[in-house]
Design a protein around this motif. Sequence first.
Motif, PDB file in Angstrom:
ATOM      1  N   THR A   1       0.829  -1.210   0.000  1.00  0.00           N
ATOM      2  CA  THR A   1       0.000   0.000   0.000  1.00  0.00           C
ATOM      3  C   THR A   1       0.860   1.255   0.000  1.00  0.00           C
ATOM      4  O   THR A   1       1.822   1.380   0.760  1.00  0.00           O
ATOM      5  CB  THR A   1      -0.920   0.012   1.235  1.00  0.00           C
ATOM      6  N   ASP A   2       0.495   2.183  -0.844  1.00  0.00           N
ATOM      7  CA  ASP A   2       1.185   3.472  -0.919  1.00  0.00           C
ATOM      8  C   ASP A   2       1.056   4.218   0.410  1.00  0.00           C
ATOM      9  O   ASP A   2       0.024   4.155   1.065  1.00  0.00           O
ATOM     10  CB  ASP A   2       0.565   4.303  -2.051  1.00  0.00           C
ATOM     11  N   ASP A   3       2.110   4.936   0.792  1.00  0.00           N
ATOM     12  CA  ASP A   3       2.075   5.705   2.045  1.00  0.00           C
ATOM     13  C   ASP A   3       0.893   6.668   2.083  1.00  0.00           C
ATOM     14  O   ASP A   3       0.356   6.967   3.154  1.00  0.00           O
ATOM     15  CB  ASP A   3       3.372   6.506   2.224  1.00  0.00           C
ATOM     16  N   ARG A   4       0.485   7.161   0.919  1.00  0.00           N
ATOM     17  CA  ARG A   4      -0.609   8.126   0.870  1.00  0.00           C
ATOM     18  C   ARG A   4      -1.966   7.478   1.124  1.00  0.00           C
ATOM     19  O   ARG A   4      -2.933   8.166   1.445  1.00  0.00           O
ATOM     20  CB  ARG A   4      -0.631   8.831  -0.491  1.00  0.00           C
TER      21      ARG A   4
ATOM     22  N   LEU B   1      -0.125   4.574  14.412  1.00  0.00           N
ATOM     23  CA  LEU B   1       0.419   4.090  13.146  1.00  0.00           C
ATOM     24  C   LEU B   1       0.566   5.219  12.132  1.00  0.00           C
ATOM     25  O   LEU B   1       1.524   5.228  11.342  1.00  0.00           O
ATOM     26  CB  LEU B   1      -0.487   2.988  12.586  1.00  0.00           C
ATOM     27  N   GLU B   2      -0.358   6.164  12.139  1.00  0.00           N
ATOM     28  CA  GLU B   2      -0.225   7.327  11.259  1.00  0.00           C
ATOM     29  C   GLU B   2       1.016   8.133  11.619  1.00  0.00           C
ATOM     30  O   GLU B   2       1.728   8.640  10.738  1.00  0.00           O
ATOM     31  CB  GLU B   2      -1.483   8.189  11.349  1.00  0.00           C
ATOM     32  N   ALA B   3       1.301   8.240  12.911  1.00  0.00           N
ATOM     33  CA  ALA B   3       2.516   8.944  13.348  1.00  0.00           C
ATOM     34  C   ALA B   3       3.761   8.188  12.902  1.00  0.00           C
ATOM     35  O   ALA B   3       4.775   8.794  12.519  1.00  0.00           O
ATOM     36  CB  ALA B   3       2.505   9.113  14.867  1.00  0.00           C
ATOM     37  N   ALA B   4       3.690   6.858  12.935  1.00  0.00           N
ATOM     38  CA  ALA B   4       4.828   6.039  12.512  1.00  0.00           C
ATOM     39  C   ALA B   4       5.106   6.223  11.019  1.00  0.00           C
ATOM     40  O   ALA B   4       6.268   6.220  10.591  1.00  0.00           O
ATOM     41  CB  ALA B   4       4.568   4.572  12.831  1.00  0.00           C
TER      42      ALA B   4
ATOM     43  N   ALA C   1       8.840   7.462  10.204  1.00  0.00           N
ATOM     44  CA  ALA C   1       9.766   6.501   9.593  1.00  0.00           C
ATOM     45  C   ALA C   1       9.044   5.704   8.513  1.00  0.00           C
ATOM     46  O   ALA C   1       8.751   4.514   8.691  1.00  0.00           O
ATOM     47  CB  ALA C   1      10.341   5.567  10.658  1.00  0.00           C
ATOM     48  N   PRO C   2       8.724   6.324   7.388  1.00  0.00           N
ATOM     49  CA  PRO C   2       7.964   5.626   6.342  1.00  0.00           C
ATOM     50  C   PRO C   2       8.673   4.387   5.815  1.00  0.00           C
ATOM     51  O   PRO C   2       8.015   3.441   5.375  1.00  0.00           O
ATOM     52  CB  PRO C   2       7.788   6.694   5.257  1.00  0.00           C
ATOM     53  N   GLU C   3      10.008   4.376   5.848  1.00  0.00           N
ATOM     54  CA  GLU C   3      10.747   3.239   5.313  1.00  0.00           C
ATOM     55  C   GLU C   3      10.522   1.954   6.108  1.00  0.00           C
ATOM     56  O   GLU C   3      10.711   0.845   5.595  1.00  0.00           O
ATOM     57  CB  GLU C   3      12.248   3.554   5.268  1.00  0.00           C
TER      58      GLU C   3
ATOM     59  N   ALA D   1       2.897   0.738   9.452  1.00  0.00           N
ATOM     60  CA  ALA D   1       1.443   0.788   9.244  1.00  0.00           C
ATOM     61  C   ALA D   1       0.999  -0.244   8.220  1.00  0.00           C
ATOM     62  O   ALA D   1      -0.024  -0.920   8.393  1.00  0.00           O
ATOM     63  CB  ALA D   1       1.031   2.192   8.806  1.00  0.00           C
ATOM     64  N   GLN D   2       1.772  -0.371   7.142  1.00  0.00           N
ATOM     65  CA  GLN D   2       1.417  -1.353   6.115  1.00  0.00           C
ATOM     66  C   GLN D   2       1.475  -2.771   6.676  1.00  0.00           C
ATOM     67  O   GLN D   2       0.626  -3.616   6.341  1.00  0.00           O
ATOM     68  CB  GLN D   2       2.357  -1.237   4.909  1.00  0.00           C
TER      69      GLN D   2
END
Length: 435
Positions: free
Chosen positions: A274-277, A297-300, A304-306, A310-311
């Motif tokens: 899933t895309d970060d967006r 999870l939104e804060a995570a 640190a998106p990498e 959340a995914q």
Amino acid sequence: MQAEAPVFDQGPAGFIPEMRWRGQFHAASEGLEARLATNREITAYIGFDPSGPWLHIGHLVPIFGLIRLQRHGGRPIALVGGGTGMIGDPSGRSAERNLQSREQIEANVASIRPQLERFLDFDGPRAAVMRNNAEWLEPLRLLDFLRDVGKHFTIPYMLAKDSVQVRLEGGLSFTEFSYMLIQSFDYQHLHRELGCELQMGGADQWGNITAGLELIRRTSEPRPDGAPNAFAMAYPLLLAPSGVKFGKSESGDSIWLHADGTSPYAFYQHWLNTDDRDVSTYLRWFTTFEPGRIIELEAAIAAAPERREAQRALAWDITARVHGEDAAGQARAASEAAFSGGSITDPAVLATLHRTADGFSYSAADAADGPVGFLVATGAFASKGEARRAIAGGGVTVNDRRLADGDAELTSPLSGEWYVVRLGKRRVRVGRLQG
């Protein structure tokens, strides 16, 4: 600073506030919020079209509407359109659908309940109910239907509906034009027989849903308090912020809620990618995580998106719900093995990847033909020239050994039968020796 998590009333009064917070509320008919504010149990239904044997992830939108209704003290009805499936709903479609046989529709209806049981509680005081509208539509006599239902609708009223307007120029058969009346009759039947007061559906269904309200209003005794006898609620149509149409894979194939249509591994991988967006939207729509957990999870994602925390949480939760924890665990293990870059030696993981990912079979002769011949024979490349160029570029590994010479001897298979071929960073193929 992290946003404060909202708290919702556990009864029906909290249903719409939670749907609003999750972004799943589009519109409601007059009086619905006042009715829910009484916190009296309410029965609601959503229709499911049995056009195929499996539900797909697009159905998660209405399914989670029923999940949240049930969690807030409501009683859900899943109406499977064994009758309406014979003609098809024009809403949201640019062309008339192909008609299916009665036998195929009946088989599809029978296969849908076990899938819904993964989501809804069919036991207990607020047990979900599944109904098939063929039960009351098939015995219906045409003249009775025209007298009892058709007389309450004018042609201008029906033509004004968006689901009709968008199809007029390209052509709309009388069969599909009549769908609005039949869906209205469904609502009236459920209202009378099961005390159903609420119909929910997508925004593109609003015209059909409100037509049902009109039929119930015209054929029911007014309530002493002047409140409506029935209500409607719509959720928005889900379009991914990334621009990808929700419900499809990158290749354009549907993602099914059944292992025969989409393997647990492929299902897990779809959500993991899933895309970060999009992931925040999907966490709110397709999990029952409490708001505090979603906000974490939104804060995570932002911090640190990498890490894709959340995914991973989304993929595990929805895969375990659809396929069970054992299958989800196998899917997660296979995914981590495939994309960690490390060695894959566990026969169970190899078998899972071979069965559900980009698996192939090979013969002893293929393996003896050297790396280039092996890669072409097993479909990794279309030609020997293409294979040699990929090897020269350093983008091919076989059983963790990066190929440098296309004419060298191929390494021995793992456990005497397995080859793990990595092509670039994202493509992993697992080959098994033909028995």
